[in-house]
Scaffold this motif. Sequence first.
Motif, PDB file in Angstrom:
ATOM      1  N   LEU A 140       0.819  -1.204   0.000  1.00 17.97           N
ATOM      2  CA  LEU A 140       0.000   0.000   0.000  1.00 17.97           C
ATOM      3  C   LEU A 140       0.860   1.264   0.000  1.00 17.97           C
ATOM      4  CD1 LEU A 140      -2.711  -1.085   2.588  1.00 17.97           C
ATOM      5  CD2 LEU A 140      -3.008  -0.884   0.112  1.00 17.97           C
ATOM      6  N   THR A 141       1.923   1.235   0.799  1.00 25.96           N
ATOM      7  CA  THR A 141       2.820   2.389   0.852  1.00 25.96           C
ATOM      8  C   THR A 141       3.459   2.642  -0.505  1.00 25.96           C
ATOM      9  OG1 THR A 141       3.292   2.019   3.203  1.00 25.96           O
ATOM     10  CG2 THR A 141       4.878   3.337   1.962  1.00 25.96           C
ATOM     11  N   PHE A 142       3.888   1.559  -1.154  1.00 28.23           N
ATOM     12  CA  PHE A 142       4.488   1.718  -2.475  1.00 28.23           C
ATOM     13  C   PHE A 142       3.471   2.261  -3.473  1.00 28.23           C
ATOM     14  CE2 PHE A 142       6.047   0.502  -6.636  1.00 28.23           C
ATOM     15  CZ  PHE A 142       7.390   0.793  -6.545  1.00 28.23           C
ATOM     16  N   ALA A 143       2.221   1.793  -3.363  1.00 29.30           N
ATOM     17  CA  ALA A 143       1.184   2.275  -4.275  1.00 29.30           C
ATOM     18  C   ALA A 143       0.926   3.765  -4.074  1.00 29.30           C
ATOM     19  CB  ALA A 143      -0.106   1.485  -4.067  1.00 29.30           C
ATOM     20  N   VAL A 144       0.870   4.197  -2.819  1.00 29.27           N
ATOM     21  CA  VAL A 144       0.643   5.618  -2.538  1.00 29.27           C
ATOM     22  C   VAL A 144       1.793   6.470  -3.076  1.00 29.27           C
ATOM     23  CG1 VAL A 144       0.453   7.336  -0.694  1.00 29.27           C
ATOM     24  CG2 VAL A 144      -0.777   5.172  -0.510  1.00 29.27           C
ATOM     25  N   PRO A 187       0.014   6.256 -12.099  1.00 27.00           N
ATOM     26  CA  PRO A 187      -1.325   6.003 -11.539  1.00 27.00           C
ATOM     27  C   PRO A 187      -1.561   4.556 -11.129  1.00 27.00           C
ATOM     28  CG  PRO A 187      -1.474   7.326 -13.536  1.00 27.00           C
ATOM     29  CD  PRO A 187      -0.064   6.841 -13.452  1.00 27.00           C
ATOM     30  N   VAL A 188      -0.870   3.615 -11.782  1.00 27.54           N
ATOM     31  CA  VAL A 188      -1.116   2.197 -11.544  1.00 27.54           C
ATOM     32  C   VAL A 188       0.213   1.462 -11.455  1.00 27.54           C
ATOM     33  CG1 VAL A 188      -2.147   0.073 -12.471  1.00 27.54           C
ATOM     34  CG2 VAL A 188      -3.324   2.261 -12.761  1.00 27.54           C
ATOM     35  N   ILE A 189       0.306   0.509 -10.521  1.00 32.28           N
ATOM     36  CA  ILE A 189       1.444  -0.394 -10.478  1.00 32.28           C
ATOM     37  C   ILE A 189       1.058  -1.653 -11.240  1.00 32.28           C
ATOM     38  CG2 ILE A 189       3.004  -1.744  -9.035  1.00 32.28           C
ATOM     39  CD1 ILE A 189       2.391   0.160  -6.767  1.00 32.28           C
ATOM     40  N   PRO A 190       1.592  -1.895 -12.432  1.00 29.87           N
ATOM     41  CA  PRO A 190       1.228  -3.101 -13.170  1.00 29.87           C
ATOM     42  C   PRO A 190       1.800  -4.339 -12.496  1.00 29.87           C
ATOM     43  CG  PRO A 190       2.971  -1.936 -14.307  1.00 29.87           C
ATOM     44  CD  PRO A 190       2.564  -1.068 -13.156  1.00 29.87           C
ATOM     45  N   MET A 191       0.955  -5.331 -12.283  1.00 30.34           N
ATOM     46  CA  MET A 191       1.410  -6.570 -11.692  1.00 30.34           C
ATOM     47  C   MET A 191       2.099  -7.428 -12.753  1.00 30.34           C
ATOM     48  SD  MET A 191       0.690  -6.461  -8.461  1.00 30.34           S
ATOM     49  CE  MET A 191       1.083  -4.714  -8.476  1.00 30.34           C
ATOM     50  N   ILE A 192       2.346  -8.673 -12.457  1.00 27.96           N
ATOM     51  CA  ILE A 192       3.117  -9.550 -13.330  1.00 27.96           C
ATOM     52  C   ILE A 192       2.441  -9.700 -14.686  1.00 27.96           C
ATOM     53  CG2 ILE A 192       4.083 -11.869 -13.565  1.00 27.96           C
ATOM     54  CD1 ILE A 192       3.909 -12.070 -10.507  1.00 27.96           C
ATOM     55  N   ALA A 193       3.181  -9.465 -15.744  1.00 23.34           N
ATOM     56  CA  ALA A 193       2.642  -9.675 -17.088  1.00 23.34           C
ATOM     57  C   ALA A 193       2.619 -11.171 -17.380  1.00 23.34           C
ATOM     58  CB  ALA A 193       3.518  -8.956 -18.111  1.00 23.34           C
ATOM     59  N   SER A 194       1.502 -11.663 -17.857  1.00 22.53           N
ATOM     60  CA  SER A 194       1.359 -13.102 -18.079  1.00 22.53           C
ATOM     61  C   SER A 194       0.405 -13.352 -19.234  1.00 22.53           C
ATOM     62  CB  SER A 194       0.836 -13.778 -16.808  1.00 22.53           C
ATOM     63  OG  SER A 194       0.533 -15.136 -17.046  1.00 22.53           O
ATOM     64  N   ASP A 195       0.636 -14.466 -19.931  1.00 16.82           N
ATOM     65  CA  ASP A 195      -0.231 -14.846 -21.040  1.00 16.82           C
ATOM     66  C   ASP A 195      -1.390 -15.741 -20.600  1.00 16.82           C
ATOM     67  OD1 ASP A 195       1.335 -13.472 -22.857  1.00 16.82           O
ATOM     68  OD2 ASP A 195       2.658 -15.186 -23.201  1.00 16.82           O
ATOM     69  N   CYS A 196      -1.349 -16.227 -19.357  1.00 16.14           N
ATOM     70  CA  CYS A 196      -2.420 -17.127 -18.925  1.00 16.14           C
ATOM     71  C   CYS A 196      -3.704 -16.334 -18.700  1.00 16.14           C
ATOM     72  CB  CYS A 196      -2.024 -17.895 -17.669  1.00 16.14           C
ATOM     73  SG  CYS A 196      -1.776 -16.866 -16.213  1.00 16.14           S
ATOM     74  N   ILE A 197      -4.840 -16.995 -18.907  1.00 17.61           N
ATOM     75  CA  ILE A 197      -6.123 -16.276 -18.892  1.00 17.61           C
ATOM     76  C   ILE A 197      -7.141 -16.904 -17.945  1.00 17.61           C
ATOM     77  CG2 ILE A 197      -5.862 -15.398 -21.235  1.00 17.61           C
ATOM     78  CD1 ILE A 197      -7.613 -17.716 -22.185  1.00 17.61           C
ATOM     79  N   ALA A 198      -6.779 -17.944 -17.219  1.00 22.82           N
ATOM     80  CA  ALA A 198      -7.748 -18.606 -16.348  1.00 22.82           C
ATOM     81  C   ALA A 198      -7.057 -19.089 -15.077  1.00 22.82           C
ATOM     82  CB  ALA A 198      -8.408 -19.779 -17.064  1.00 22.82           C
ATOM     83  N   ALA A 228      -5.256   5.180  -5.641  1.00 19.38           N
ATOM     84  CA  ALA A 228      -6.471   5.216  -4.819  1.00 19.38           C
ATOM     85  C   ALA A 228      -6.568   3.972  -3.944  1.00 19.38           C
ATOM     86  CB  ALA A 228      -7.705   5.333  -5.711  1.00 19.38           C
ATOM     87  N   ASP A 229      -6.218   2.798  -4.502  1.00 21.47           N
ATOM     88  CA  ASP A 229      -6.194   1.574  -3.693  1.00 21.47           C
ATOM     89  C   ASP A 229      -5.271   1.738  -2.498  1.00 21.47           C
ATOM     90  OD1 ASP A 229      -7.934   0.113  -5.316  1.00 21.47           O
ATOM     91  OD2 ASP A 229      -6.323  -0.530  -6.633  1.00 21.47           O
ATOM     92  N   GLY A 230      -4.099   2.321  -2.747  1.00 22.51           N
ATOM     93  CA  GLY A 230      -3.138   2.498  -1.672  1.00 22.51           C
ATOM     94  C   GLY A 230      -3.662   3.406  -0.574  1.00 22.51           C
ATOM     95  N   LEU A 231      -4.242   4.544  -0.940  1.00 26.06           N
ATOM     96  CA  LEU A 231      -4.760   5.476   0.055  1.00 26.06           C
ATOM     97  C   LEU A 231      -5.913   4.873   0.850  1.00 26.06           C
ATOM     98  CD1 LEU A 231      -4.649   8.790  -2.009  1.00 26.06           C
ATOM     99  CD2 LEU A 231      -3.256   8.224  -0.017  1.00 26.06           C
ATOM    100  N   VAL A 232      -6.837   4.222   0.139  1.00 20.22           N
ATOM    101  CA  VAL A 232      -7.974   3.586   0.823  1.00 20.22           C
ATOM    102  C   VAL A 232      -7.476   2.494   1.763  1.00 20.22           C
ATOM    103  CG1 VAL A 232     -10.019   2.148   0.498  1.00 20.22           C
ATOM    104  CG2 VAL A 232      -9.658   4.143  -0.964  1.00 20.22           C
ATOM    105  N   GLY A 233      -6.491   1.719   1.311  1.00 23.52           N
ATOM    106  CA  GLY A 233      -5.965   0.650   2.147  1.00 23.52           C
ATOM    107  C   GLY A 233      -5.326   1.165   3.422  1.00 23.52           C
ATOM    108  N   VAL A 234      -4.540   2.249   3.313  1.00 20.46           N
ATOM    109  CA  VAL A 234      -3.912   2.822   4.514  1.00 20.46           C
ATOM    110  C   VAL A 234      -4.982   3.322   5.486  1.00 20.46           C
ATOM    111  CG1 VAL A 234      -2.448   4.686   5.366  1.00 20.46           C
ATOM    112  CG2 VAL A 234      -1.777   3.409   3.324  1.00 20.46           C
ATOM    113  N   VAL A 235      -6.023   3.959   4.963  1.00 21.95           N
ATOM    114  CA  VAL A 235      -7.119   4.428   5.811  1.00 21.95           C
ATOM    115  C   VAL A 235      -7.791   3.248   6.519  1.00 21.95           C
ATOM    116  CG1 VAL A 235      -9.400   5.520   5.798  1.00 21.95           C
ATOM    117  CG2 VAL A 235      -7.535   6.533   4.493  1.00 21.95           C
ATOM    118  N   LEU A 236      -7.925   2.126   5.831  1.00 28.90           N
ATOM    119  CA  LEU A 236      -8.539   0.936   6.439  1.00 28.90           C
ATOM    120  C   LEU A 236      -7.704   0.402   7.598  1.00 28.90           C
ATOM    121  CD1 LEU A 236      -9.823  -1.046   3.314  1.00 28.90           C
ATOM    122  CD2 LEU A 236     -11.181   0.193   5.020  1.00 28.90           C
TER     123      LEU A 236
END
Length: 314
Positions: free
Chosen positions: A253-257, A262-273, A287-295
Amino acid sequence: MPSDSRGQTWRRLLRADLRRLFAPRAVRLAALVTSAVTLLFGLSKLALHSTDTAAAWRAAEARFAQVRADAVRYGLPMNEGVGPRLFYDEPRYLMSTMSFADLRTAFTALAAAAVLFGIVAGGADWGSRVMLTLATAEPRRSRLFAARALLVAGISMGTAATAGAVLVPVLLLAAWLRGSTAGLDGSYWAAFGSLYLRGVLLCGLLGLLGYGLAMLTRRSATALGIVFLYLASAGQIFGGRGPRLSEYDMAGLTFAVLNEKPVIPMIASDCIAGPGCEAAHVDLTIADGLVGVVLYVLPVLVLAFWRSTRTDLG
């Protein structure tokens, strides 16, 4: 002096509380040390960077030659696209790219310091039994709680803002003397300023977390131990609740804030399921980061407020 029934005015209450917070020499010294350490961190960029790109290229070519010789010696395949560029370490301080990571590092350290300051601010009056005297002078305990909370958040944010203001000119100096200031356009300063403001806000929120834990436990030492257990256990609980919540540990969350994008892209992958693929495609936003810290902060503050205003002070 106002009567007990009316209590002190907010202005007098905040002023008196501020004097108590800065009365210990250790608190005043910590404020000076914070600015000094931030300045030294910025000045270290002058020592760690240089403009000698020729030497850096020679070192990269030497490493590439060694890798190629080892590949021939041991019969290992060598990708044709691999060249000296892969082994090149930029010696210059490039403000347009490196400053974001440095500002993020500084605010991460300041946020940790804000937690400690909140713990000290919330637990000091309980350990010295001064809280009993304060409650007599100001019988509305909700005002006592709110006044100290406002000061903790304000001081944490003010200290972070000051430290950031000290750091930025030094980074610019490092870029001017040891690197490049190219690319410092309006888009850069908008992203940099946004990161700066979010870092200041993060310090205020985490200062409140430390304050809430100290007011809840009424002991600084206990709060110091609990803060680590709280963050670790919350991370474990969220970690098993699906791909979105798995990123809601405080480090993520701290890293996201403090992310410059605007977005931290997670692992790029070709799998779909499957759940593994779902987790790989989760993106954590600011926004996820800020909301998470508030939580993390809000439940602690609510419980601390309840205990401070509804239970015996003894």
